[in-house]
Design a protein around this motif. Structure first.
Motif, PDB file in Angstrom:
ATOM      1  N   ILE A  95       9.374   0.887  -2.544  1.00  0.00           N
ATOM      2  CA  ILE A  95       8.171   0.435  -1.835  1.00  0.00           C
ATOM      3  C   ILE A  95       7.481   1.631  -1.193  1.00  0.00           C
ATOM      4  O   ILE A  95       6.266   1.803  -1.305  1.00  0.00           O
ATOM      5  CB  ILE A  95       8.518  -0.640  -0.783  1.00  0.00           C
ATOM      6  CG1 ILE A  95       9.015  -1.914  -1.476  1.00  0.00           C
ATOM      7  CG2 ILE A  95       7.308  -0.938   0.108  1.00  0.00           C
ATOM      8  CD1 ILE A  95       9.634  -2.927  -0.537  1.00  0.00           C
ATOM      9  N   LEU A 125       3.363   3.121  -1.206  1.00  0.00           N
ATOM     10  CA  LEU A 125       2.708   2.638   0.007  1.00  0.00           C
ATOM     11  C   LEU A 125       1.430   3.431   0.282  1.00  0.00           C
ATOM     12  O   LEU A 125       1.401   4.653   0.135  1.00  0.00           O
ATOM     13  CB  LEU A 125       3.679   2.785   1.181  1.00  0.00           C
ATOM     14  CG  LEU A 125       3.516   1.900   2.390  1.00  0.00           C
ATOM     15  CD1 LEU A 125       3.545   0.423   2.023  1.00  0.00           C
ATOM     16  CD2 LEU A 125       4.610   2.198   3.401  1.00  0.00           C
ATOM     17  N   ASP A 172      -1.996  -0.943   3.695  1.00  0.00           N
ATOM     18  CA  ASP A 172      -1.029  -1.892   3.146  1.00  0.00           C
ATOM     19  C   ASP A 172      -0.291  -2.617   4.258  1.00  0.00           C
ATOM     20  O   ASP A 172      -0.083  -2.067   5.342  1.00  0.00           O
ATOM     21  CB  ASP A 172       0.015  -1.183   2.281  1.00  0.00           C
ATOM     22  CG  ASP A 172      -0.495  -0.785   0.916  1.00  0.00           C
ATOM     23  OD1 ASP A 172      -1.551  -1.292   0.492  1.00  0.00           O
ATOM     24  OD2 ASP A 172       0.189   0.025   0.258  1.00  0.00           O
ATOM     25  N   VAL A 188       3.367  -4.766   4.526  1.00  0.00           N
ATOM     26  CA  VAL A 188       4.577  -5.299   3.928  1.00  0.00           C
ATOM     27  C   VAL A 188       5.080  -6.343   4.918  1.00  0.00           C
ATOM     28  O   VAL A 188       5.558  -6.008   5.999  1.00  0.00           O
ATOM     29  CB  VAL A 188       5.635  -4.207   3.667  1.00  0.00           C
ATOM     30  CG1 VAL A 188       6.889  -4.811   3.053  1.00  0.00           C
ATOM     31  CG2 VAL A 188       5.062  -3.108   2.767  1.00  0.00           C
ATOM     32  N   ALA A 239      -4.138  -6.412   0.481  1.00  0.00           N
ATOM     33  CA  ALA A 239      -3.141  -5.351   0.433  1.00  0.00           C
ATOM     34  C   ALA A 239      -1.815  -5.775   1.057  1.00  0.00           C
ATOM     35  O   ALA A 239      -1.071  -4.955   1.584  1.00  0.00           O
ATOM     36  CB  ALA A 239      -3.670  -4.097   1.112  1.00  0.00           C
ATOM     37  N   LEU A 255       1.964  -7.214   0.701  1.00  0.00           N
ATOM     38  CA  LEU A 255       3.143  -7.447  -0.124  1.00  0.00           C
ATOM     39  C   LEU A 255       4.080  -8.299   0.726  1.00  0.00           C
ATOM     40  O   LEU A 255       4.628  -7.820   1.717  1.00  0.00           O
ATOM     41  CB  LEU A 255       3.809  -6.123  -0.506  1.00  0.00           C
ATOM     42  CG  LEU A 255       5.031  -6.216  -1.410  1.00  0.00           C
ATOM     43  CD1 LEU A 255       4.616  -6.674  -2.808  1.00  0.00           C
ATOM     44  CD2 LEU A 255       5.746  -4.878  -1.485  1.00  0.00           C
ATOM     45  N   ALA A 313       2.814 -10.505  -4.342  1.00  0.00           N
ATOM     46  CA  ALA A 313       1.924  -9.369  -4.151  1.00  0.00           C
ATOM     47  C   ALA A 313       0.472  -9.792  -4.101  1.00  0.00           C
ATOM     48  O   ALA A 313       0.014 -10.559  -4.949  1.00  0.00           O
ATOM     49  CB  ALA A 313       2.120  -8.375  -5.284  1.00  0.00           C
ATOM     50  N   TRP A 331      -1.710  -4.870  -4.726  1.00  0.00           N
ATOM     51  CA  TRP A 331      -0.362  -4.463  -5.114  1.00  0.00           C
ATOM     52  C   TRP A 331      -0.059  -4.718  -6.585  1.00  0.00           C
ATOM     53  O   TRP A 331       0.963  -4.278  -7.090  1.00  0.00           O
ATOM     54  CB  TRP A 331       0.670  -5.211  -4.255  1.00  0.00           C
ATOM     55  CG  TRP A 331       0.880  -4.602  -2.909  1.00  0.00           C
ATOM     56  CD1 TRP A 331       0.227  -4.917  -1.762  1.00  0.00           C
ATOM     57  CD2 TRP A 331       1.807  -3.572  -2.571  1.00  0.00           C
ATOM     58  NE1 TRP A 331       0.695  -4.145  -0.744  1.00  0.00           N
ATOM     59  CE2 TRP A 331       1.674  -3.321  -1.203  1.00  0.00           C
ATOM     60  CE3 TRP A 331       2.756  -2.857  -3.319  1.00  0.00           C
ATOM     61  CZ2 TRP A 331       2.445  -2.370  -0.547  1.00  0.00           C
ATOM     62  CZ3 TRP A 331       3.522  -1.906  -2.656  1.00  0.00           C
ATOM     63  CH2 TRP A 331       3.354  -1.669  -1.275  1.00  0.00           C
ATOM     64  N   GLN A 332      -0.910  -5.451  -7.285  1.00  0.00           N
ATOM     65  CA  GLN A 332      -0.586  -5.895  -8.630  1.00  0.00           C
ATOM     66  C   GLN A 332      -0.208  -4.757  -9.582  1.00  0.00           C
ATOM     67  O   GLN A 332       0.699  -4.899 -10.386  1.00  0.00           O
ATOM     68  CB  GLN A 332      -1.743  -6.710  -9.226  1.00  0.00           C
ATOM     69  CG  GLN A 332      -1.981  -8.023  -8.527  1.00  0.00           C
ATOM     70  CD  GLN A 332      -0.789  -8.967  -8.591  1.00  0.00           C
ATOM     71  OE1 GLN A 332      -0.148  -9.098  -9.608  1.00  0.00           O
ATOM     72  NE2 GLN A 332      -0.493  -9.609  -7.472  1.00  0.00           N
ATOM     73  N   ARG A 369       1.038  -1.818  -8.764  1.00  0.00           N
ATOM     74  CA  ARG A 369       2.040  -0.888  -8.237  1.00  0.00           C
ATOM     75  C   ARG A 369       3.259  -1.585  -7.626  1.00  0.00           C
ATOM     76  O   ARG A 369       3.863  -1.087  -6.692  1.00  0.00           O
ATOM     77  CB  ARG A 369       1.396   0.060  -7.234  1.00  0.00           C
ATOM     78  CG  ARG A 369       0.664  -0.599  -6.102  1.00  0.00           C
ATOM     79  CD  ARG A 369      -0.122   0.421  -5.270  1.00  0.00           C
ATOM     80  NE  ARG A 369      -0.974  -0.291  -4.351  1.00  0.00           N
ATOM     81  CZ  ARG A 369      -0.769  -0.356  -3.039  1.00  0.00           C
ATOM     82  NH1 ARG A 369       0.220   0.292  -2.495  1.00  0.00           N
ATOM     83  NH2 ARG A 369      -1.588  -1.049  -2.288  1.00  0.00           N
ATOM     84  N   LEU A 370       3.602  -2.717  -8.173  1.00  0.00           N
ATOM     85  CA  LEU A 370       4.777  -3.439  -7.673  1.00  0.00           C
ATOM     86  C   LEU A 370       6.027  -2.574  -7.773  1.00  0.00           C
ATOM     87  O   LEU A 370       6.256  -1.944  -8.810  1.00  0.00           O
ATOM     88  CB  LEU A 370       4.990  -4.729  -8.461  1.00  0.00           C
ATOM     89  CG  LEU A 370       4.116  -5.898  -8.032  1.00  0.00           C
ATOM     90  CD1 LEU A 370       4.274  -7.047  -9.012  1.00  0.00           C
ATOM     91  CD2 LEU A 370       4.471  -6.353  -6.638  1.00  0.00           C
TER      92      LEU A 370
END
Length: 145
Positions: free
Chosen positions: A18, A22, A26, A28, A117, A119, A136, A140-141, A143-144
């Protein structure tokens, strides 16, 4: 997406993946019951981002800031908030301008899942390990972790 995290090493490795993708802005959002591993995963992300040293739980301080990381990271634990309006009182927006946010108990702050943004990670205990259920946002799609 479902990620099996059978031990602490797997949790740390997931956190590092992650951290590698990042970006400022973003979020999380870390969800799960008490003891599910939210802070452990946040520590893995911070260490993966290059933080050296202790990572205290922000349960009592609510916000811990790591401005020297790239991107800067804010680790917040909203467990003690009783109303989402309290987010304004603690000045979260002041921290978020150029930083990524690790948010434990995000629902107590009004949630972040609506943000592109975001996750969202829900941690569930399974035996001695954990399962991460990951959703996501659009940002994030590609860069998962």
């Amino acid at each position: 997406m479902r990620v099996d995290l059978p031990d602490l090493a797997a949790m740390g490795a997931f956190g590092a993946r992650i951290a590698a993708v990042l970006r400022p802005g973003d979020v999380v959002a870390l969800n799960g019951d008490l003891g599910a591993g939210k802070t452990t995963l946040a520590r893995g992300i911070l260490k993966g981002a290059g933080h050296i040293g202790d990572v205290p739980s922000p349960t009592f301080t609510i916000i811990e800031s790591y401005p020297d990381l790239a991107p800067p990271i804010v680790h917040a634990d909203f467990y003690r908030l009783s109303d989402p309006s309290e987010v304004e009182e603690i000045g979260l927006d002041d921290y978020r301008a150029d930083a990524a946010l690790l948010a434990e108990w995000p629902a107590n702050a009004g949630g972040f899942a609506h943000e592109a943004a975001c996750l969202s990670i829900k941690l569930e205990t399974v035996g001695e390990g954990r399962i991460a259920i990951v959703e996501a946002g659009p940002a994030w799609q590609s860069r998962l972790p």
